[in-house]
Motif scaffolding. Structure first.
Motif, PDB file in Angstrom:
ATOM      1  N   LEU A   1       0.838  -1.196   0.000  1.00  0.00           N
ATOM      2  CA  LEU A   1       0.000   0.000   0.000  1.00  0.00           C
ATOM      3  C   LEU A   1       0.872   1.245   0.000  1.00  0.00           C
ATOM      4  N   PRO A   2       0.840   2.060  -1.039  1.00  0.00           N
ATOM      5  CA  PRO A   2       1.653   3.288  -1.055  1.00  0.00           C
ATOM      6  C   PRO A   2       1.196   4.263   0.029  1.00  0.00           C
ATOM      7  N   PRO A   3       2.120   4.927   0.719  1.00  0.00           N
ATOM      8  CA  PRO A   3       1.720   5.865   1.779  1.00  0.00           C
ATOM      9  C   PRO A   3       0.915   7.043   1.254  1.00  0.00           C
ATOM     10  N   GLN A   4       1.083   7.378  -0.037  1.00  0.00           N
ATOM     11  CA  GLN A   4       0.335   8.502  -0.588  1.00  0.00           C
ATOM     12  C   GLN A   4      -1.169   8.228  -0.630  1.00  0.00           C
ATOM     13  N   VAL A   5      -1.540   6.950  -0.603  1.00  0.00           N
ATOM     14  CA  VAL A   5      -2.961   6.607  -0.686  1.00  0.00           C
ATOM     15  C   VAL A   5      -3.704   7.028   0.581  1.00  0.00           C
ATOM     16  N   VAL A   6      -3.051   6.903   1.727  1.00  0.00           N
ATOM     17  CA  VAL A   6      -3.721   7.170   3.008  1.00  0.00           C
ATOM     18  C   VAL A   6      -3.264   8.484   3.623  1.00  0.00           C
ATOM     19  N   ILE A   7      -2.498   9.274   2.896  1.00  0.00           N
ATOM     20  CA  ILE A   7      -1.931  10.473   3.504  1.00  0.00           C
ATOM     21  C   ILE A   7      -2.994  11.499   3.865  1.00  0.00           C
ATOM     22  N   ILE A   8      -4.055  11.613   3.068  1.00  0.00           N
ATOM     23  CA  ILE A   8      -5.091  12.618   3.361  1.00  0.00           C
ATOM     24  C   ILE A   8      -5.859  12.285   4.633  1.00  0.00           C
ATOM     25  N   PRO A   9      -6.424  11.076   4.786  1.00  0.00           N
ATOM     26  CA  PRO A   9      -7.104  10.785   6.058  1.00  0.00           C
ATOM     27  C   PRO A   9      -6.157  10.805   7.251  1.00  0.00           C
ATOM     28  N   MET A  10      -4.909  10.367   7.071  1.00  0.00           N
ATOM     29  CA  MET A  10      -3.966  10.401   8.177  1.00  0.00           C
ATOM     30  C   MET A  10      -3.640  11.833   8.579  1.00  0.00           C
ATOM     31  N   TYR A  11      -3.486  12.697   7.593  1.00  0.00           N
ATOM     32  CA  TYR A  11      -3.201  14.101   7.914  1.00  0.00           C
ATOM     33  C   TYR A  11      -4.386  14.745   8.632  1.00  0.00           C
ATOM     34  N   LEU A  12      -5.579  14.462   8.187  1.00  0.00           N
ATOM     35  CA  LEU A  12      -6.757  15.019   8.855  1.00  0.00           C
ATOM     36  C   LEU A  12      -6.862  14.524  10.289  1.00  0.00           C
ATOM     37  N   PHE A  13      -6.485  13.271  10.505  1.00  0.00           N
ATOM     38  CA  PHE A  13      -6.544  12.721  11.865  1.00  0.00           C
ATOM     39  C   PHE A  13      -5.522  13.388  12.776  1.00  0.00           C
ATOM     40  N   TRP A  14      -4.278  13.463  12.328  1.00  0.00           N
ATOM     41  CA  TRP A  14      -3.235  14.020  13.180  1.00  0.00           C
ATOM     42  C   TRP A  14      -3.342  15.540  13.317  1.00  0.00           C
ATOM     43  N   ALA A  15      -3.721  16.222  12.236  1.00  0.00           N
ATOM     44  CA  ALA A  15      -3.743  17.685  12.258  1.00  0.00           C
ATOM     45  C   ALA A  15      -5.039  18.230  12.850  1.00  0.00           C
ATOM     46  N   LYS A  16      -6.162  17.663  12.461  1.00  0.00           N
ATOM     47  CA  LYS A  16      -7.449  18.203  12.888  1.00  0.00           C
ATOM     48  C   LYS A  16      -7.927  17.619  14.207  1.00  0.00           C
ATOM     49  N   GLN A  17      -7.778  16.311  14.363  1.00  0.00           N
ATOM     50  CA  GLN A  17      -8.275  15.668  15.570  1.00  0.00           C
ATOM     51  C   GLN A  17      -7.311  15.807  16.756  1.00  0.00           C
ATOM     52  N   LEU A  18      -6.018  15.623  16.522  1.00  0.00           N
ATOM     53  CA  LEU A  18      -5.040  15.659  17.608  1.00  0.00           C
ATOM     54  C   LEU A  18      -4.214  16.937  17.634  1.00  0.00           C
ATOM     55  N   ASP A  19      -4.342  17.785  16.624  1.00  0.00           N
ATOM     56  CA  ASP A  19      -3.663  19.074  16.575  1.00  0.00           C
ATOM     57  C   ASP A  19      -2.145  18.917  16.733  1.00  0.00           C
ATOM     58  N   LEU A  20      -1.578  18.021  15.956  1.00  0.00           N
ATOM     59  CA  LEU A  20      -0.136  17.760  16.012  1.00  0.00           C
ATOM     60  C   LEU A  20       0.575  18.186  14.731  1.00  0.00           C
TER      61      LEU A  20
ATOM     62  N   GLY B   1       2.747  20.513  12.334  1.00  0.00           N
ATOM     63  CA  GLY B   1       3.891  21.348  12.670  1.00  0.00           C
ATOM     64  C   GLY B   1       4.872  20.664  13.595  1.00  0.00           C
ATOM     65  N   THR B   2       4.690  19.359  13.826  1.00  0.00           N
ATOM     66  CA  THR B   2       5.609  18.571  14.648  1.00  0.00           C
ATOM     67  C   THR B   2       5.958  17.276  13.917  1.00  0.00           C
ATOM     68  N   LEU B   3       6.906  16.547  14.476  1.00  0.00           N
ATOM     69  CA  LEU B   3       7.291  15.253  13.920  1.00  0.00           C
ATOM     70  C   LEU B   3       6.589  14.084  14.596  1.00  0.00           C
ATOM     71  N   TRP B   4       5.757  14.352  15.577  1.00  0.00           N
ATOM     72  CA  TRP B   4       5.098  13.266  16.297  1.00  0.00           C
ATOM     73  C   TRP B   4       4.145  12.455  15.421  1.00  0.00           C
ATOM     74  N   PRO B   5       3.465  13.026  14.435  1.00  0.00           N
ATOM     75  CA  PRO B   5       2.669  12.169  13.543  1.00  0.00           C
ATOM     76  C   PRO B   5       3.487  11.148  12.768  1.00  0.00           C
ATOM     77  N   LEU B   6       4.799  11.368  12.668  1.00  0.00           N
ATOM     78  CA  LEU B   6       5.674  10.408  12.011  1.00  0.00           C
ATOM     79  C   LEU B   6       6.293   9.424  12.993  1.00  0.00           C
TER      80      LEU B   6
END
Length: 298
Positions: free
Chosen positions: A137-156, A158-163
Motif C-alpha cells: 500500500l503506497p503511503p500517498q494513498v492514506v496520507i489525506i485521512p492520516m493528515y486530517l486525523f493528526w492535524a485536525k483531531q489531535l492538533d499535532l 507542525g511537529t514530527l510526532w505524527p511520524l
C-alpha cells in the motif's frame, strides 16, 4: 585463479601446448573482463560522491565550473554551513526522528514477527497476508485521512510526532523481514528453554533476541536510513514550522537560500550523508548477514 597466475610463466617459457596457452589467454581475458566490470560499477557509484566532496571545498566562483579539483581548499565552507540558522536544529530533529523511530519500530515489530514465525494459531496465514498487503500500500494513498486525523483531531501538525508515534505500532516491512529471519532459528532451542521453565516472553528475551541480532540489526538500519532520508513525511506534517524541520527537508530550503552558493549546498549535502555512511560502514557485516539469512527459509 592459479591457472591465470601461471599464464605469464607458461607463455614466457613456451613449454605448454598451444591448447593450454589458448585456455590461459581466455582465462586471463575473462579475469580482466570481470574485474573491469566491477571497477566500472564502483566508479559509477563513487564518482558522484567524489564530485560532491570536491565541489564542497571550492569557492563560489569555481563551483560547477570545468575545474575538477579546488584551486584553494575551502574547509571553511563546512563552518559556514553549521552557522546557517536552523541547521543544528535540523540535526537534532533528524536524530530524534531517526533514533526514536528506529527504537520504537524494532521494539514493536519483534513480538509480532515472533508470533507469526513461531506460534500456531487460527488466522496466522491471514495475518501474514495482511502484513504483506500493507507493504504493497503506497503511503500517498492514506496520507489525506492520516493528515486530517493528526492535524485536525489531535492538533499535532507542525511537529514530527505524527511520524514517530505510528512507529510504536510496528512496521509491515520490518515485521515481514524479522519473521523471515526468525524462521531460520530452530524450534529445538525454544523447546529447550520452555523445558527449563521459561515462558514465552522470557524465551523471546533470553533465547530468540540474542540469536536474532543480525536480523534486528538489518531492520534497525533499514528504518534508520528511511527516517534519516525521509523527505515526504516532514514536508507534509512539519513544513509549516521551521523549528521541526529535518535535514532532508531543511536541505532543500538551504539550497533555495543559496541559489548561487553551490559549494555551501554541497557541503551541507556531505554533512547530511556522512552519518549514514559511517553507520553503514561499522554495521555492514551485521546488515549483510541479516538480509542474507532472511531468505533461507520460507
Amino acid at each position: 585463479m592459479t591457472q591465470v597466475l601461471d599464464t605469464p610463466q607458461k607463455l614466457a617459457t613456451n613449454t605448454s601446448t598451444p591448447a593450454e596457452r589458448t585456455a590461459c589467454r581466455k582465462a586471463l581475458l575473462h579475469w580482466i573482463a570481470v574485474h573491469s566490470l566491477g571497477i566500472a560499477t564502483a566508479l559509477f557509484f563513487v564518482l558522484p560522491f567524489v564530485f560532491v566532496v570536491l565541489t564542497s571545498l571550492m569557492n563560489d566562483q569555481q563551483a560547477l565550473t570545468r575545474d575538477l579539483t579546488p584551486n584553494t581548499w575551502e574547509w571553511g565552507n563546512y563552518v559556514k554551513v553549521f552557522e546557517t540558522p536552523g541547521f543544528l536544529t535540523w540535526w537534532k530533529n533528524t536524530l530524534l526522528y531517526a533514533g526514536l523511530g528506529t527504537v520504537l519500530t524494532v521494539v514493536s515489530s519483534v513480538p509480532v514477527a515472533y508470533a507469526l514465525a513461531k506460534f500456531r494459531f487460527r488466522g496466522r496465514t491471514l495475518s501474514l497476508m495482511l502484513v504483506i498487503s500493507m507493504m504493497m500500500l503506497p503511503p500517498q494513498v492514506v496520507i489525506i485521512p492520516m493528515y486530517l486525523f493528526w492535524a485536525k483531531q489531535l492538533d499535532l501538525s507542525g511537529t514530527l510526532w505524527p511520524l514517530i508515534i505510528p512507529m510504536a505500532f510496528g512496521d509491515a516491512f520490518s515485521i515481514f523481514l524479522l519473521r523471515q529471519f526468525l524462521l531460520t532459528i530452530p524450534n529445538e532451542y525454544l523447546d529447550a528453554a520452555k523445558v527449563d521453565g521459561c515462558g514465552e516472553l522470557r524465551t523471546l528475551i533470553r533465547v530468540v533476541l540474542p540469536m536474532a541480532r543480525p536480523g534486528i540489526a538489518a531492520v534497525a538500519l533499514f528504518q534508520f536510513f528511511y527516517a534519516w532520508n525521509d523527505y515526504f513525511g516532514p514536508q507534509i506534517y512539519a513544513s509549516e514550522n521551521p523549528a521541526a524541520w529535518t535535514l532532508s527537508y531543511g536541505l532543500e530550503s538551504f539550497k533555495g537560500a543559496h541559489h548561487t552558493d553551490w559549494n555551501l549546498t554541497m557541503a551541507a549535502t556531505v554533512l547530511v550523508m556522512a552519518p549514514v555512511i559511517v553507520v553503514f560502514f561499522f554495521a555492514q557485516k551485521a546488515f549483510v548477514e541479516g538480509v542474507t539469512l532472511t531468505g533461507v527459509k520460507g
